[in-house]
Scaffold this motif. Structure first.
Motif, PDB file in Angstrom:
ATOM      1  N   PHE A   4       0.702  -1.086   0.027  1.00  0.00           N
ATOM      2  CA  PHE A   4      -0.110   0.126  -0.055  1.00  0.00           C
ATOM      3  C   PHE A   4       0.950   1.373   0.170  1.00  0.00           C
ATOM      4  O   PHE A   4       0.609   2.244  -0.784  1.00  0.00           O
ATOM      5  CB  PHE A   4      -0.869   0.116   1.269  1.00  0.00           C
ATOM      6  CG  PHE A   4      -1.940   1.123   1.210  1.00  0.00           C
ATOM      7  CD1 PHE A   4      -3.101   1.212   0.611  1.00  0.00           C
ATOM      8  CD2 PHE A   4      -1.893   2.208   2.089  1.00  0.00           C
ATOM      9  CE1 PHE A   4      -4.198   2.354   0.241  1.00  0.00           C
ATOM     10  CE2 PHE A   4      -2.610   3.297   2.230  1.00  0.00           C
ATOM     11  CZ  PHE A   4      -3.478   3.438   1.350  1.00  0.00           C
ATOM     12  N   VAL A   5       1.736   1.169   0.900  1.00  0.00           N
ATOM     13  CA  VAL A   5       2.798   2.332   0.948  1.00  0.00           C
ATOM     14  C   VAL A   5       3.481   2.743  -0.524  1.00  0.00           C
ATOM     15  O   VAL A   5       3.501   3.645  -0.986  1.00  0.00           O
ATOM     16  CB  VAL A   5       3.962   2.349   2.059  1.00  0.00           C
ATOM     17  CG1 VAL A   5       5.117   3.258   1.790  1.00  0.00           C
ATOM     18  CG2 VAL A   5       3.249   2.265   3.351  1.00  0.00           C
ATOM     19  N   LEU A   6       4.129   1.591  -1.020  1.00  0.00           N
ATOM     20  CA  LEU A   6       4.622   1.510  -2.371  1.00  0.00           C
ATOM     21  C   LEU A   6       3.781   2.014  -3.555  1.00  0.00           C
ATOM     22  O   LEU A   6       4.360   2.540  -4.430  1.00  0.00           O
ATOM     23  CB  LEU A   6       5.325   0.137  -2.773  1.00  0.00           C
ATOM     24  CG  LEU A   6       6.271  -0.279  -1.711  1.00  0.00           C
ATOM     25  CD1 LEU A   6       6.817  -1.540  -1.914  1.00  0.00           C
ATOM     26  CD2 LEU A   6       7.497   0.735  -1.778  1.00  0.00           C
ATOM     27  N   SER A   7       2.496   1.749  -3.508  1.00  0.00           N
ATOM     28  CA  SER A   7       1.664   2.228  -4.356  1.00  0.00           C
ATOM     29  C   SER A   7       1.160   3.629  -4.112  1.00  0.00           C
ATOM     30  O   SER A   7       0.772   4.306  -5.322  1.00  0.00           O
ATOM     31  CB  SER A   7       0.369   1.051  -4.570  1.00  0.00           C
ATOM     32  OG  SER A   7      -0.431   1.489  -3.264  1.00  0.00           O
ATOM     33  N   HIS A   8       1.358   3.972  -3.237  1.00  0.00           N
ATOM     34  CA  HIS A   8       0.959   5.472  -2.982  1.00  0.00           C
ATOM     35  C   HIS A   8       2.260   6.261  -2.306  1.00  0.00           C
ATOM     36  O   HIS A   8       2.175   6.851  -1.303  1.00  0.00           O
ATOM     37  CB  HIS A   8      -0.183   5.621  -2.034  1.00  0.00           C
ATOM     38  CG  HIS A   8      -1.167   4.987  -2.156  1.00  0.00           C
ATOM     39  ND1 HIS A   8      -1.528   3.698  -2.240  1.00  0.00           N
ATOM     40  CD2 HIS A   8      -2.376   5.261  -2.928  1.00  0.00           C
ATOM     41  CE1 HIS A   8      -2.894   3.343  -2.603  1.00  0.00           C
ATOM     42  NE2 HIS A   8      -3.339   4.441  -3.163  1.00  0.00           N
ATOM     43  N   GLY A  57      10.219   6.359  10.347  1.00  0.00           N
ATOM     44  CA  GLY A  57      11.480   5.729   9.680  1.00  0.00           C
ATOM     45  C   GLY A  57      11.031   4.280   8.915  1.00  0.00           C
ATOM     46  O   GLY A  57      11.722   4.005   7.711  1.00  0.00           O
ATOM     47  N   LYS A  58      10.142   3.761   9.549  1.00  0.00           N
ATOM     48  CA  LYS A  58       9.526   2.496   8.869  1.00  0.00           C
ATOM     49  C   LYS A  58       8.936   2.863   7.490  1.00  0.00           C
ATOM     50  O   LYS A  58       9.208   2.089   6.344  1.00  0.00           O
ATOM     51  CB  LYS A  58       8.584   1.610   9.486  1.00  0.00           C
ATOM     52  CG  LYS A  58       9.306   0.901  10.750  1.00  0.00           C
ATOM     53  CD  LYS A  58       8.410   0.052  11.436  1.00  0.00           C
ATOM     54  CE  LYS A  58       8.952  -0.767  12.961  1.00  0.00           C
ATOM     55  NZ  LYS A  58       8.137  -1.067  13.433  1.00  0.00           N
ATOM     56  N   ILE A  59       8.297   3.853   7.540  1.00  0.00           N
ATOM     57  CA  ILE A  59       7.723   4.202   6.204  1.00  0.00           C
ATOM     58  C   ILE A  59       8.560   4.851   5.193  1.00  0.00           C
ATOM     59  O   ILE A  59       8.642   4.454   4.130  1.00  0.00           O
ATOM     60  CB  ILE A  59       6.760   5.227   6.468  1.00  0.00           C
ATOM     61  CG1 ILE A  59       5.303   4.674   7.202  1.00  0.00           C
ATOM     62  CG2 ILE A  59       6.020   5.911   4.889  1.00  0.00           C
ATOM     63  CD1 ILE A  59       4.390   5.669   7.593  1.00  0.00           C
ATOM     64  N   MET A  60       9.566   5.416   5.863  1.00  0.00           N
ATOM     65  CA  MET A  60      10.747   5.983   4.963  1.00  0.00           C
ATOM     66  C   MET A  60      11.477   4.968   4.435  1.00  0.00           C
ATOM     67  O   MET A  60      12.200   4.976   3.097  1.00  0.00           O
ATOM     68  CB  MET A  60      11.538   6.957   5.607  1.00  0.00           C
ATOM     69  CG  MET A  60      10.718   8.453   5.746  1.00  0.00           C
ATOM     70  SD  MET A  60      11.672   9.346   6.597  1.00  0.00           S
ATOM     71  CE  MET A  60      12.547  10.211   5.477  1.00  0.00           C
TER      72      MET A  60
END
Length: 127
Positions: A4-8, A57-60
């Motif tokens: 989901f993060v990689l698609s947005h 940091g995890k999202i980054m």
């Protein structure tokens, strides 16, 4: 979650930047070394900054994969923008004299950088 993060990526990147500005503005200083505050406020502030930096940091790490220096530079630059917003918001007040000291600024940036580095490291080891 990572798909989901990689698609947005752009949306999450803007969220991360805005949140670091918010943390730099509203949660500064993490621990005030020049004025005594109640322990509960200090611990709550420290907890908020730590949890925020770990998750951001995890999202980054998901967005930038192996580029740790880019993550840290973005985090620190957005935090400094938050400092500037806070300074301008409280311009002319006495609180700027005891909040914006070199030890307080250095400690906040150090904690932010270390937490981003650790969460980036551990997120890459888990994934």
């Amino acid at each position: 979650m990572s798909s989901f993060v990689l698609s947005h990526k752009k949306g999450f990147f803007l969220f991360v930047c805005a949140w670091f500005v918010f943390i730099g503005c509203c949660a500064f200083p993490v621990i005030n070394l020049t004025k005594a505050f109640p322990l509960q406020i200090t611990l709550l502030n420290l907890f908020t900054v730590c949890i925020s930096c770990i998750y951001l940091g995890k999202i980054m790490e998901m967005i930038f994969s192996k580029k740790v220096t880019k993550s840290i530079l973005i985090a620190l630059s957005m935090t400094i923008i938050g400092f500037l917003c806070r300074y301008l918001l409280e311009y002319g007040e006495v609180s700027n004299t005891y909040n914006f000291t070199l030890p307080n600024i250095a400690l906040h940036l150090l904690i932010t950088g270390i937490l981003i580095l650790l969460s980036h490291f551990f997120a890459s080891k888990i994934a």
